[in-house]
Motif scaffolding. Structure first.
Motif, PDB file in Angstrom:
ATOM      1  N   ASP A   1      -5.704   4.251 -15.307  1.00 14.57           N
ATOM      2  CA  ASP A   1      -4.788   5.183 -15.958  1.00 14.57           C
ATOM      3  C   ASP A   1      -3.427   4.508 -16.153  1.00 14.57           C
ATOM      4  O   ASP A   1      -3.243   3.336 -15.854  1.00 14.57           O
ATOM      5  N   SER A   2      -2.484   5.299 -16.635  1.00 14.94           N
ATOM      6  CA  SER A   2      -1.230   4.686 -17.075  1.00 14.94           C
ATOM      7  C   SER A   2      -0.347   4.225 -15.924  1.00 14.94           C
ATOM      8  O   SER A   2       0.680   3.607 -16.155  1.00 14.94           O
ATOM      9  N   SER A   3      -0.732   4.525 -14.677  1.00 11.10           N
ATOM     10  CA  SER A   3       0.140   4.080 -13.586  1.00 11.10           C
ATOM     11  C   SER A   3      -0.084   2.610 -13.270  1.00 11.10           C
ATOM     12  O   SER A   3       0.673   2.022 -12.509  1.00 11.10           O
ATOM     13  N   GLU A   4      -1.117   2.033 -13.840  1.00  5.64           N
ATOM     14  CA  GLU A   4      -1.359   0.623 -13.567  1.00  5.64           C
ATOM     15  C   GLU A   4      -0.772  -0.227 -14.690  1.00  5.64           C
ATOM     16  O   GLU A   4      -0.799   0.154 -15.855  1.00  5.64           O
ATOM     17  N   SER A   5      -0.305  -1.358 -14.300  1.00  9.05           N
ATOM     18  CA  SER A   5       0.221  -2.292 -15.288  1.00  9.05           C
ATOM     19  C   SER A   5      -0.944  -3.034 -15.942  1.00  9.05           C
ATOM     20  O   SER A   5      -1.817  -3.556 -15.256  1.00  9.05           O
ATOM     21  N   GLU A   6      -0.940  -3.050 -17.254  1.00 14.15           N
ATOM     22  CA  GLU A   6      -2.073  -3.629 -17.972  1.00 14.15           C
ATOM     23  C   GLU A   6      -2.267  -5.094 -17.610  1.00 14.15           C
ATOM     24  O   GLU A   6      -3.369  -5.532 -17.300  1.00 14.15           O
ATOM     25  N   LEU A   7      -1.168  -5.827 -17.671  1.00 12.52           N
ATOM     26  CA  LEU A   7      -1.283  -7.253 -17.379  1.00 12.52           C
ATOM     27  C   LEU A   7      -1.613  -7.469 -15.911  1.00 12.52           C
ATOM     28  O   LEU A   7      -2.308  -8.409 -15.545  1.00 12.52           O
ATOM     29  N   GLY A   8      -1.092  -6.558 -15.076  1.00 12.34           N
ATOM     30  CA  GLY A   8      -1.394  -6.647 -13.654  1.00 12.34           C
ATOM     31  C   GLY A   8      -2.884  -6.531 -13.401  1.00 12.34           C
ATOM     32  O   GLY A   8      -3.458  -7.285 -12.600  1.00 12.34           O
ATOM     33  N   ILE A   9      -3.527  -5.610 -14.089  1.00  9.95           N
ATOM     34  CA  ILE A   9      -4.964  -5.429 -13.887  1.00  9.95           C
ATOM     35  C   ILE A   9      -5.738  -6.638 -14.393  1.00  9.95           C
ATOM     36  O   ILE A   9      -6.703  -7.078 -13.776  1.00  9.95           O
ATOM     37  N   LEU A  10      -5.272  -7.191 -15.487  1.00 12.52           N
ATOM     38  CA  LEU A  10      -5.937  -8.409 -15.969  1.00 12.52           C
ATOM     39  C   LEU A  10      -5.889  -9.488 -14.898  1.00 12.52           C
ATOM     40  O   LEU A  10      -6.865 -10.201 -14.662  1.00 12.52           O
TER      41      LEU A  10
ATOM     42  N   MET B   1      -3.970   4.454 -10.859  1.00 11.46           N
ATOM     43  CA  MET B   1      -5.285   4.580 -10.237  1.00 11.46           C
ATOM     44  C   MET B   1      -6.341   3.904 -11.101  1.00 11.46           C
ATOM     45  O   MET B   1      -6.295   3.953 -12.313  1.00 11.46           O
ATOM     46  N   ILE B   2      -7.281   3.312 -10.407  1.00  8.96           N
ATOM     47  CA  ILE B   2      -8.431   2.755 -11.104  1.00  8.96           C
ATOM     48  C   ILE B   2      -9.534   3.796 -11.040  1.00  8.96           C
ATOM     49  O   ILE B   2      -9.810   4.354  -9.978  1.00  8.96           O
ATOM     50  N   GLN B   3     -10.106   4.062 -12.182  1.00  4.17           N
ATOM     51  CA  GLN B   3     -11.094   5.127 -12.232  1.00  4.17           C
ATOM     52  C   GLN B   3     -12.497   4.583 -12.037  1.00  4.17           C
ATOM     53  O   GLN B   3     -13.321   5.211 -11.416  1.00  4.17           O
ATOM     54  N   ALA B   4     -12.736   3.409 -12.573  1.00  8.01           N
ATOM     55  CA  ALA B   4     -14.072   2.841 -12.462  1.00  8.01           C
ATOM     56  C   ALA B   4     -13.997   1.335 -12.644  1.00  8.01           C
ATOM     57  O   ALA B   4     -13.118   0.826 -13.336  1.00  8.01           O
ATOM     58  N   ILE B   5     -14.912   0.660 -11.996  1.00  6.73           N
ATOM     59  CA  ILE B   5     -15.036  -0.786 -12.172  1.00  6.73           C
ATOM     60  C   ILE B   5     -16.483  -1.063 -12.536  1.00  6.73           C
ATOM     61  O   ILE B   5     -17.395  -0.683 -11.796  1.00  6.73           O
TER      62      ILE B   5
ATOM     63  N   GLY C   1      -9.926   3.409  -5.516  1.00  8.03           N
ATOM     64  CA  GLY C   1      -9.241   3.437  -6.794  1.00  8.03           C
ATOM     65  C   GLY C   1      -7.835   2.883  -6.755  1.00  8.03           C
ATOM     66  O   GLY C   1      -7.149   2.878  -7.759  1.00  8.03           O
ATOM     67  N   MET C   2      -7.420   2.429  -5.573  1.00  4.99           N
ATOM     68  CA  MET C   2      -6.086   1.860  -5.501  1.00  4.99           C
ATOM     69  C   MET C   2      -6.169   0.405  -5.049  1.00  4.99           C
ATOM     70  O   MET C   2      -7.020   0.049  -4.245  1.00  4.99           O
ATOM     71  N   VAL C   3      -5.253  -0.364  -5.572  1.00  5.85           N
ATOM     72  CA  VAL C   3      -5.284  -1.791  -5.266  1.00  5.85           C
ATOM     73  C   VAL C   3      -4.911  -1.993  -3.806  1.00  5.85           C
ATOM     74  O   VAL C   3      -3.868  -1.548  -3.351  1.00  5.85           O
TER      75      VAL C   3
ATOM     76  N   ALA D   1       0.833  -1.203   0.000  1.00  2.00           N
ATOM     77  CA  ALA D   1       0.000   0.000   0.000  1.00  2.00           C
ATOM     78  C   ALA D   1       0.865   1.250   0.000  1.00  2.00           C
ATOM     79  O   ALA D   1       0.599   2.214  -0.724  1.00  2.00           O
ATOM     80  N   ALA D   2       1.914   1.227   0.804  1.00  4.86           N
ATOM     81  CA  ALA D   2       2.780   2.412   0.878  1.00  4.86           C
ATOM     82  C   ALA D   2       3.471   2.644  -0.459  1.00  4.86           C
ATOM     83  O   ALA D   2       3.555   3.783  -0.939  1.00  4.86           O
ATOM     84  N   VAL D   3       3.936   1.569  -1.056  1.00  6.59           N
ATOM     85  CA  VAL D   3       4.565   1.703  -2.373  1.00  6.59           C
ATOM     86  C   VAL D   3       3.565   2.298  -3.359  1.00  6.59           C
ATOM     87  O   VAL D   3       3.873   3.218  -4.118  1.00  6.59           O
ATOM     88  N   ASN D   4       2.359   1.781  -3.269  1.00  6.78           N
ATOM     89  CA  ASN D   4       1.291   2.254  -4.137  1.00  6.78           C
ATOM     90  C   ASN D   4       1.095   3.761  -4.019  1.00  6.78           C
ATOM     91  O   ASN D   4       1.062   4.488  -5.009  1.00  6.78           O
ATOM     92  N   VAL D   5       0.981   4.221  -2.792  1.00 14.19           N
ATOM     93  CA  VAL D   5       0.723   5.644  -2.559  1.00 14.19           C
ATOM     94  C   VAL D   5       1.896   6.484  -3.043  1.00 14.19           C
ATOM     95  O   VAL D   5       1.719   7.472  -3.760  1.00 14.19           O
TER      96      VAL D   5
END
Lengths: 1218, 193
Positions: free
Chosen positions: B78-87, B1-5, B127-129, A202-206
């Motif tokens: 948005d672009s801060s998330e890894s595409e494959l990671g989100i999958l 960040m995740i904007q919407a699910i 919006g955050m994992v 979580a911290a890394v994330n933020v």
């Protein structure tokens, strides 16, 4: 009361729960809306009851209805009621509803503050968790301010479940309440090393989110993240960190160098595609940030491209897509490496997946060359025809234009072809990009002089068929091309074949249906045309014809005069009067053509898009000063109308913080610029007296009138671009033949060699780009810039960016005023003064240092702040300057050139290095070196502060590596390794005779503290066959050869191979050494049987095996902070040597020492370097090597003085050879 | 960040709508509709990324989706998330649903939207994992369910009985809802370590 309760529960029996509601809705498919409105009425009734369970049930149903699109904000208050229920079941429902429908505009949200605070401090972790989750969705600036402190406390909660949620929500709090970032940051940073992986993640994330927006503030965290990256096994965390590094490297190229190796390792080792992909991405970012001239990275690029190719070739479309995406990033800096995969990318253009086609299109941009441009564009044009859906077609269109126009039309050899492509594109239905095509037409016509004639003829045809273009696709803005067509025909009317016809085309009544700005251009250019027609006809002495034209003008112009568009009307009436006047003169027989043409004399040159921006502001002109006094709201200001600018400014300054002021000014400036740009009446100062080319206005101006006409357009007489492809082929072929002929004639004598080449030339259509000569005489007129333009390129940041508020320096220590607001009793709402504030501090840990600081005076604090900041910055420098263990190659290879420069630079740097080595106390002396001060903005260190620092544990920690940091612009190891090196071999001659030559090297290993391995290369120099070789040495007390078990000390050790003539091989022997502080020699013999045609002889060769002290050293990398600690520890004895008459460059010297004596460079500054090595028995050896003009001095420190002096002697011998 | 699910079925009916940025309800519905149309056009064997463009947030945002049986799971990131990671995250989410509902099917999502939200809250927060470890998520969910049970749940047993009686009076009880192949088959995709 009891009765009421009973009544309530009876009522409840008839309530629907969520499942009933869903069921009901599904059963009322035909009158769903009616059913739902009925349900909402029921819910409203339920909400009126006192029973919280009923309310919760109602709210739960509302949440469902919200998903279906019903606004439930009217129930906000009831939702708050449910949130404040004591049971978790209800609370959860309430918070869920709130998270779905609350937002900053919800007015009752402020009522939640206390409830949320209560829940946050609830003993049940799930109450707290549910509150945090809910809050993360609807936090407002007020809530953030009021609750920041509570949340921060939760970051240290005992339950990881709460900790991770608290950490995560801090990001939202920072966004809404940026002031909280600095006070909370230290704790957030701590959480990076939380024992719980979830919290850590979580911290890394933020921090990654924060750093993505304002990376420079987080550079100082790079070492920490680097550590995490090399230690973490959680792929989520790794991906985040690697992405973060991708954002950081552009700011700090040194970081990139450090990253390459671990990333490459990850690429090789990981099995997770997601991680692999992100690694490749970041390596690409690193490579982009590094200067492209580094040949050593070509391997990394190759690796990336190779891995990406694997992704693209994968059957998984996702990987294919991502591979292309990453490929396009490489393309920007290393187009060559991507070009070799052209086949693959062209293949992707035909993929059934639109996303993949789009990505492949992106890549095409870098694939084109003069040779294949036409072919590729042709291919794209067929795609344009086939494409369904305007998005993809528009994308194709922009790509075609991008590809063709890139780097000043570099790849276009035939502009006629390009113009016809553009004309073909105008036949696209429904494209939004008419203005793009128009801009290209204008640009090409203006800048490529040779093409004007052709362009004009094409444009006149376009104008002729304007009704087709305009009517079918008016809404979509393709009519923008008419703007360009009209302008080109007018401006270059001298090239028109039939100007009269074009003039008539432009005066057709249909024209008045075009958008205003296009009509305006029509009107203006009609006159240009008219002028040139007049001239022609007067020259041809046809006054009647001239009068006819004038008559036509007089007849047709009034239609424009009636235009609703102001611009058109104004121009038209002006011109109408002019033409009428001309008519009058013509009636009198006066020649007028000359004068009319004079209206449009002079040539138009293109002006660079940034020219306006670059006009330097004249000295003494303050654009931000008010010309008139600003309109004031208050009367009091009105009373003082005579205030001068200066006073005005001061008054403003007093109101605001200076930084805010500047920002505000910038914003205002921006706004004014914007306003001016939009204001058609604003007169911009023109950079040159020439007429300026006005850009085509955007599509927004076009009135929305849709006239459908879906008949495919084939305009007669327009050239098809395809024919050019053929023509071009022929032309090139002809060119080649001619060239070949010439060559043949010229170089007949060399005919023989060249034959092959010629044949290839004539048979294959391959040729290098340079060979292709453009068809037209292309002289691209370069864009004009104002004289003495400023070379500034400020990137305009969006002032509305919400993340800009988080651009906060995190390295400054906290000031007293920077605290999170703490809840107080209601009556204590007086403005908080810093003295009062620190009463109930919850997080004592982080605030302690603050209290201490407070004891000191303001000034000192200021100084300290500055110092600390620098320290941090240096921390990073310092970390970057050292090389991580895996990155250190065993033997750095020296360079020749680059460092010759370094050797000459400042001798005072040398002494700086010395001091640094000796002890920290000397820092004060170093201070007095004025040069250094100025060059590095050196901080001041007072003893007082030093003492103070020791009080503060944290700071002490940071201070330790400090003596090292003094070094200016440290050069890291890596740099040394990249230089070309003179060949060096560590093997030295052991003995030699006519049969055999023995060379040897001694290798030590840290794992075995009393053993060294001697590798002996045996080379058969004779024509005999050598066998039965046996090596024996005379053991000393200190050194013994390890023999096979059971053999006596006098037995030799057999060499496990035989040597045919001319062959060499290596054998290894292990020696046990007791003391390593002295060098020693062992006598030995190699005995063998040499067998040749004549028979076999028994031979032997004596040798002396020399164990130097250096051979007991093992190259061990050392961080400079550890190095500094070592030096400070004082357990080391010291000694030094000096060698004169050295001509070798410092770089090579260092390499020699590294190579022959097994040292590693800890840090290097100009002509001074610190080095480290370790003996197999754990002695530390530290060196400071300095190069003077022709001498080198080496100061050494070592845990054993004998070892040191022996080592230095050996080194002296080495250096003496330099 | 995740904007919407967004979770919706093959007909575009929303089953879960979770925005991490404020949009008015009608815009939310519009986004769901447009997303549905974008996703529907795509075959199952083409890539799972979509440039959402004007839909939400602009060019920095991507739609990443997976299609399971009757349901689409769409994440807008948005672009801060890894595409494959989100999958992989979608997979984790669906597998978690599968565990919590025991062979999840669309009906579970229809009738227990609130529960799905609670599960999602343990995976993504604001919006955050938040958590990617399925066992951890399931453990937290179970703990909360126990807590809820100990409090007697939303509707106590007698009330439920009455509600059942009341329902009997209704002419049409949708006992036999037929949505075809209901079970969401959770394929064993390469697990994110």
């Amino acid at each position: 009361m009891a009765l009421k309760m009973v009544k309530g529960s009876i009522d409840r029996m008839f309530d629907k729960n969520l499942q009933d509601l869903v069921r009901g809705i599904r059963n009322h498919k035909e009158d769903e809306a009616k059913y739902i409105s009925q349900c909402i009425d029921e819910i409203k009734q339920e909400l009126k009851q006192d029973n919280i369970a009923v309310k919760a049930n109602a709210v739960c149903k509302l949440t469902y209805l919200q998903m279906l699109g019903y606004d439930i904000s009217w129930a906000a208050f009831n939702i708050i009621e449910v949130m404040s229920a004591s049971k978790f079941t209800f609370k959860r429902i309430g918070y869920l509803a709130a998270s779905q429908c609350f937002h900053e505009g919800t007015d009752v949200i402020m009522l939640t503050t206390n409830q949320i605070r209560k829940d946050l401090s609830s003993p049940s972790q799930y109450d707290t968790g549910v509150a945090l989750t809910g809050l993360s969705c609807f936090v407002t600036p007020d809530l953030a301010r009021d609750l920041a402190n509570d949340i921060m406390t939760l970051m240290s909660h005992t339950k990881p479940y709460i900790r991770k949620k608290a950490v995560l929500i801090m990001y939202k709090v920072f966004l809404k309440y940026p002031e909280s970032l600095r006070p909370a940051f230290p704790r957030l940073k701590e959480k990076l090393e939380d024992p719980d992986p979830g919290v850590q993640s979580a911290a890394v994330n933020v921090i990654c989110e924060l750093a993505r927006r304002n990376p420079k503030n987080y550079l100082s965290l790079a070492p920490l993240f680097f550590k995490l990256m090399t230690s973490s096994t959680n792929n989520w965390v790794l991906i985040k960190i690697i992405k973060l590094f991708g954002a950081l490297t552009p700011l700090e190229p040194r970081l990139g160098k450090k990253l390459i190796e671990p990333l490459t390792n990850l690429i090789h080792s990981t099995s997770a595609m997601s991680l692999l992909y992100e690694c490749v991405n970041t390596v690409i970012a690193v490579l982009i940030s590094l200067s492209s001239g580094m040949p050593n990275h070509s391997a990394s690029i190759q690796l990336c491209v190779q891995k990406l190719r694997i992704l693209i070739e994968d059957s998984d479309q996702n990987l294919k897509y991502l591979g292309l995406l990453a490929m396009s990033k490489i393309l920007r800096t290393h187009p060559k490496s991507v070009q070799s995969h052209k086949d693959l990318i062209l293949q992707c253009l035909d993929d059934k997946d639109e996303s993949i086609r789009l990505r492949a299109l992106d890549l095409l941009y870098g694939m084109v060359s003069k040779k294949n441009l036409m072919e590729i564009v042709k291919r794209l044009m067929t795609h344009v025809d086939k494409a369904e859906g305007t998005t993809y077609r528009d994308e194709l269109l922009t790509k075609i234009i991008d590809i063709c126009s890139q780097s000043n039309y570099q790849y276009i050899t035939n502009f006629e072809w390009y113009i016809s492509i553009l004309v073909e594109l105008t036949r696209l239905e429904g494209t939004r990009h008419g203005h793009l095509i128009a801009a290209q037409m204008l640009d090409v016509a203006i800048r490529v002089k040779a093409i004007r004639k052709f362009a004009v003829s094409q444009m006149s045809m376009l104008l002729d068929s304007a009704h087709l273009v305009a009517s079918s696709t008016q809404r979509n803005g393709i009519c923008e091309v008419l703007y360009a067509a009209a302008w080109i025909c007018g401006e270059f009317s001298e090239h028109l074949q039939e100007p009269h016809q074009t003039l008539e085309a432009m005066l057709r009544p249909k024209v008045t249906t075009l958008p205003g700005h296009i009509q305006a251009v029509y009107v203006q250019n009609v006159v240009k045309l008219y002028a040139s027609i007049l001239q022609q006809q007067e020259q041809a002495a046809e006054p009647e014809a001239a009068q006819e034209v004038t008559q036509l003008m007089v007849e047709r112009l009034p239609q424009f005069v009636q235009s609703a568009d102001l611009e058109v009307q104004e121009r038209a009436s002006c011109i109408l009067q002019l033409v009428k006047h001309v008519q009058k003169l013509q009636g009198k027989g006066v020649p007028v053509a000359e004068e009319v043409s004079a209206l449009f004399a002079g040539e138009l040159n293109p002006v660079a898009p940034k020219a306006q921006k670059k006009v330097p502001v004249p000295e003494g002109l303050d654009l931000d000063a008010w010309i008139n006094e600003p309109p004031s709201d208050s009367e009091s200001e009105d009373e003082k109308p005579k205030a001068i600018f200066h006073d005005e400014e001061q008054r403003q300054a007093r109101h605001r913080q200076p930084e805010v002021d500047e920002e505000e000014l910038a914003r205002r400036r921006e706004a004014r610029k914007q306003e001016q740009a939009n204001n058609p009446f604003y007169i911009k100062s023109s950079p040159s007296p020439q007429k300026r080319y006005q850009d085509a206005p955007g599509v927004e101006h076009i009135p929305v009138v849709q006239i459908d006409l879906s008949v495919p357009l084939k305009v007669p007489g327009m050239p098809m671009s395809d024919q050019y492809v053929k023509l071009e082929e022929e032309r090139r072929h002809r060119q080649r033949l001619e060239k070949d002929k010439k060559k043949r004639r010229k170089k007949k004598e060399k005919e023989k060699d060249k034959k092959g080449k010629h044949r290839r030339h004539s048979s294959l259509p391959t040729e290098s780009d340079e060979d292709i000569a453009p068809a037209q005489q292309v002289d691209i007129v370069t864009e004009e810039m104002p004289e003495n333009a400023l070379p500034s390129d400020e990137d305009d940041k969006d002032p509305n960016d919400p993340y800009r508020a988080l651009d906060i320096d995190l390295d400054k220590p906290l000031a007293d005023s920077e605290k999170l607001p703490i809840q107080k009793h209601r009556n204590a709402e007086t403005p908080k003064s810093p003295e009062k504030e620190d009463v109930p501090v919850v997080e004592k840990k982080s605030k302690k240092p603050k209290k201490k600081e407070k004891k000191h005076k303001e000034k000192e604090r200021e100084k300290e702040k500055k110092e600390e900041k620098e320290k941090k910055a240096e921390d990073l420098d310092f970390w970057l300057s050292t090389t991580p263990p895996p990155a250190t190659a065993p033997a750095p290879i020296p360079s020749t050139e680059e460092l010759a420069v370094n050797a000459v630079t400042a001798p005072d740097n040398t002494c700086e290095g010395l001091r640094r080595e000796e002890a920290e106390d000397e820092n004060d002396e170093a201070e007095q070196d004025p040069e250094r001060k100025s060059s590095r903005h050196k901080k001041k260190k007072h003893k007082k502060e030093k003492e103070e620092r020791t009080k503060d544990k944290k700071k002490v920690k940071k201070k330790q590596p400090e003596p090292e940091e003094e070094a200016a612009g440290p050069v890291e190891n890596g740099a040394a390794e990249e230089e070309p090196a003179p060949p060096m071999s560590s093997y030295c001659l052991l003995a030699e005779n006519s049969y055999i030559k023995m060379t040897y090297d001694i290798q030590a290993s840290l794992q075995k503290d009393s053993q060294v391995t001697v590798s002996v290369i045996l080379e058969n120099q004779s024509s005999s066959f050598l066998k039965n070789m046996e090596l024996n040495v005379l053991d000393s007390l200190n050194a013994k050869m390890a023999r096979p078990e059971g053999s006596s000390v006098h037995d030799g050790v057999p060499v496990p191979f035989q040597l045919p003539p001319g062959v060499s091989n290596e054998a290894q022997f292990v020696f046990t050494i007791q003391s390593i502080i002295m060098a020693q020699k062992l006598k030995g013999t190699l005995s063998f049987i040499a067998k040749d045609a004549d028979g076999a002889t028994h031979e032997k060769l004596d040798f002396r095996l020399h164990f130097s002290c250096s051979s007991y050293l093992v190259t061990t990398p050392c961080y400079s902070d550890a190095f500094a600690k070592l030096l400070e520890s004082g357990d080391l004895s010291m000694s030094s040597i000096k060698v004169d008459g050295i001509s070798m460059s410092f770089q090579n010297l260092l390499a020699k020492i590294c190579f022959h004596h097994h040292f590693s460079v800890v840090e290097r500054v100009d002509s001074c370097a610190s080095m480290y090595s370790r003996s197999i028995q754990g002695h530390h050896v530290c060196l400071l090597v300095k190069k003077g003009e022709h001498s080198v001095s080496v100061d050494g420190k070592c845990s054993d003085s004998t070892l040191l002096s022996n080592l230095l002697e050996e080194m002296k011998a080495t250096l003496a050879q330099c | 960040m995740i904007q919407a699910i967004l979770v919706f079925n093959n007909h575009g009916k929303p089953r879960l709508v979770r925005f991490y940025q404020r949009f008015p309800e009608e815009i939310q519905q519009q986004i769901v509709r447009e997303t549905f149309h974008l996703v529907l056009k795509r075959d199952d064997n083409i890539c799972n990324f979509l440039e959402g463009g004007s839909l939400i947030g602009g060019s920095d945002y991507k739609l990443i989706y997976r299609h399971y049986a009757t349901l689409y799971f769409v994440f807008c990131v948005d672009s801060s998330e890894s595409e494959l990671g989100i999958l992989d995250l979608i997979q984790v989410f669906v597998e978690t649903l599968d565990k919590c509902f025991e062979n999840v099917c669309e009906l579970d999502l229809i009738f227990h939207m609130d529960k799905v939200h609670y599960i999602l809250q343990e995976v993504v927060m604001g919006g955050m994992v938040l958590e990617t470890n399925m066992n951890e998520i399931v453990a937290q969910m179970e703990a909360q369910n126990r807590l809820e049970k100990s409090e007697g749940g939303l509707s106590a047993a007698p009330a439920r009985a009455v509600s059942a009686v009341k329902n009997m009076n209704l002419p049409e009880i949708p006992r036999n809802i037929n949505i075809g192949d209901l079970n969401i088959k959770v394929p064993n995709l390469s697990q994110f370590v």
